[in-house]
Design a protein around this motif. Structure first.
Motif, PDB file in Angstrom:
ATOM      1  N   ALA A  65       4.035   8.174 -13.214  1.00 15.07           N
ATOM      2  CA  ALA A  65       2.993   7.549 -12.402  1.00 15.07           C
ATOM      3  C   ALA A  65       2.381   8.595 -11.470  1.00 15.07           C
ATOM      4  CB  ALA A  65       3.569   6.398 -11.595  1.00 15.07           C
ATOM      5  N   PHE A  66       1.140   8.352 -11.089  1.00 15.09           N
ATOM      6  CA  PHE A  66       0.434   9.261 -10.199  1.00 15.09           C
ATOM      7  C   PHE A  66       0.019   8.508  -8.942  1.00 15.09           C
ATOM      8  CE2 PHE A  66      -0.176  10.787 -14.495  1.00 15.09           C
ATOM      9  CZ  PHE A  66       0.131  12.142 -14.378  1.00 15.09           C
ATOM     10  N   ILE A  73      -7.016   3.615   1.439  1.00 17.41           N
ATOM     11  CA  ILE A  73      -6.578   3.071   0.152  1.00 17.41           C
ATOM     12  C   ILE A  73      -5.418   3.897  -0.402  1.00 17.41           C
ATOM     13  CG2 ILE A  73      -7.263   2.502  -2.215  1.00 17.41           C
ATOM     14  CD1 ILE A  73     -10.108   2.229  -1.293  1.00 17.41           C
ATOM     15  N   VAL A  74      -4.440   3.191  -0.981  1.00 13.60           N
ATOM     16  CA  VAL A  74      -3.349   3.844  -1.702  1.00 13.60           C
ATOM     17  C   VAL A  74      -3.337   3.292  -3.125  1.00 13.60           C
ATOM     18  CG1 VAL A  74      -0.862   4.196  -1.873  1.00 13.60           C
ATOM     19  CG2 VAL A  74      -1.949   4.166   0.370  1.00 13.60           C
ATOM     20  N   ALA A  75      -3.264   4.168  -4.113  1.00 16.21           N
ATOM     21  CA  ALA A  75      -3.276   3.745  -5.516  1.00 16.21           C
ATOM     22  C   ALA A  75      -2.149   4.419  -6.284  1.00 16.21           C
ATOM     23  CB  ALA A  75      -4.616   4.093  -6.164  1.00 16.21           C
ATOM     24  N   LEU A  76      -1.498   3.649  -7.125  1.00 16.76           N
ATOM     25  CA  LEU A  76      -0.503   4.164  -8.057  1.00 16.76           C
ATOM     26  C   LEU A  76      -0.989   3.817  -9.452  1.00 16.76           C
ATOM     27  CD1 LEU A  76       2.355   5.543  -7.898  1.00 16.76           C
ATOM     28  CD2 LEU A  76       3.304   3.276  -8.343  1.00 16.76           C
ATOM     29  N   TYR A  77      -1.014   4.787 -10.356  1.00 18.83           N
ATOM     30  CA  TYR A  77      -1.597   4.533 -11.670  1.00 18.83           C
ATOM     31  C   TYR A  77      -0.940   5.405 -12.736  1.00 18.83           C
ATOM     32  CZ  TYR A  77      -4.153   8.784 -10.377  1.00 18.83           C
ATOM     33  OH  TYR A  77      -4.485  10.051  -9.979  1.00 18.83           O
ATOM     34  N   PHE A  88      -2.902   0.195 -13.083  1.00 15.86           N
ATOM     35  CA  PHE A  88      -2.922   0.666 -11.704  1.00 15.86           C
ATOM     36  C   PHE A  88      -2.519  -0.446 -10.743  1.00 15.86           C
ATOM     37  CE2 PHE A  88      -7.656  -0.287 -12.090  1.00 15.86           C
ATOM     38  CZ  PHE A  88      -7.700  -1.350 -11.200  1.00 15.86           C
ATOM     39  N   ASN A  89      -1.981  -0.035  -9.611  1.00 12.87           N
ATOM     40  CA  ASN A  89      -1.757  -0.880  -8.444  1.00 12.87           C
ATOM     41  C   ASN A  89      -2.508  -0.232  -7.285  1.00 12.87           C
ATOM     42  OD1 ASN A  89       0.391  -3.267  -8.220  1.00 12.87           O
ATOM     43  ND2 ASN A  89       1.034  -1.923  -9.906  1.00 12.87           N
ATOM     44  N   ASN A 169      -9.482  10.022 -10.033  1.00  6.45           N
ATOM     45  CA  ASN A 169      -9.017   9.635 -11.363  1.00  6.45           C
ATOM     46  C   ASN A 169     -10.089   8.852 -12.107  1.00  6.45           C
ATOM     47  OD1 ASN A 169      -7.458   7.398 -13.154  1.00  6.45           O
ATOM     48  ND2 ASN A 169      -6.362   9.334 -13.171  1.00  6.45           N
ATOM     49  N   LYS A 170     -10.504   9.379 -13.236  1.00  5.76           N
ATOM     50  CA  LYS A 170     -11.564   8.751 -14.018  1.00  5.76           C
ATOM     51  C   LYS A 170     -11.125   7.405 -14.574  1.00  5.76           C
ATOM     52  CE  LYS A 170     -14.746   9.633 -17.855  1.00  5.76           C
ATOM     53  NZ  LYS A 170     -15.149  10.597 -18.912  1.00  5.76           N
TER      54      LYS A 170
END
Length: 253
Positions: A65-66, A73-77, A88-89, A169-170
């Protein structure tokens, strides 16, 4: 009958090769349920950015995961099987209080189309948002007009949040545009037939046609006080049980 079944499988294997059996391979971690559970662990108006960031970077974070973040904003994908599954989350925070205001979970499954097997492509999306006071206080003509206005706000926030964190992230950027465009097309249909919005709260939501190969879609939306919860499925996910909300527990990998 058994002989016929075996014969069909042999023919399929010869024609489609090993890719045919790839349709039935188990996806492996992160399982969809893990992603939905991570989404459920964030509580709007309570969870802080520090808590979410620690959880996203913690020991239970899915392998490969990245993590990406902006000011609010925080994103995990990540993706699996060479891009056949993407997810993604995302959690968005109030810039002043640093507590969660919006949260999203998204899974896209793009398995190959083979022989007599219908396309497996599909997506499952869920979000929960604290609605702006002006949206709630607006004197709408009726309840359907209110529902449509709320969905327009949801669509606008999806575009904004995924675009902001999508600069890193595209995949997130593209997925966000796809989700927002789907809702935009649905809103055009609702402008022509506002009464359809009355079906948002039904157990299986509102069914609609999708403009891509994903074919079908369905959306459910409920509002509780100042929080809206949305669940939208496209393609194969529309056939996987009731359109519930609680942790998406009915969904399978």
């Amino acid at each position: 009958m058994k002989a016929l079944t075996v014969a069909v499988l042999v023919v399929c294997c010869l024609v489609a090769g090993c890719a045919f059996f790839g349709l039935f391979e188990h996806e492996g971690p992160p399982f969809n349920k893990q992603l939905y559970d991570m989404y459920k662990q964030t509580t709007l108006k309570q969870s802080t950015s520090a808590e979410v960031l620690a959880r996203f970077a913690g020991v239970e974070t899915p392998k490969d995961a990245f993590l990406s973040q902006s000011k609010s904003i925080v994103a995990l994908y990540g993706d699996k099987k060479t891009g056949k599954k993407q997810w993604f989350n995302i959690v968005t925070f109030d810039e002043n209080e640093l507590v969660a205001r919006r949260k999203y979970v998204f899974v896209y499954d793009d398995r190959p189309k083979q022989l007599f097997v219908r396309p497996w492509e599909g997506s499952d999306f869920g979000c929960q948002m604290v609605l702006p006071k002006d949206i709630l206080d607006e004197p709408y003509a009726n309840e359907n007009a209110r529902r449509i206005a709320i969905l327009k706000q949801v669509e606008a926030d999806i575009r904004k949040d995924t675009a902001e964190v999508g600069t890193d992230n595209k995949m997130i950027s593209t997925s966000g545009m796809m989700l927002a465009q789907t809702m935009s097309n649905l809103l055009l249909r609702l402008d022509a037939s506002p009464v359809l919005a009355s079906r948002f709260g039904e157990p299986n939501g509102l069914d609609f046609e999708h403009t891509t190969l994903l074919d079908k879609g369905r959306l459910r939306m409920v509002v509780d006080d100042d929080i809206v919860t949305v669940r939208m499925q496209l393609g194969s996910f529309t056939k996987r049980g009731k359109l519930g909300f609680e942790g998406f527990a009915a969904m399978e990998d």
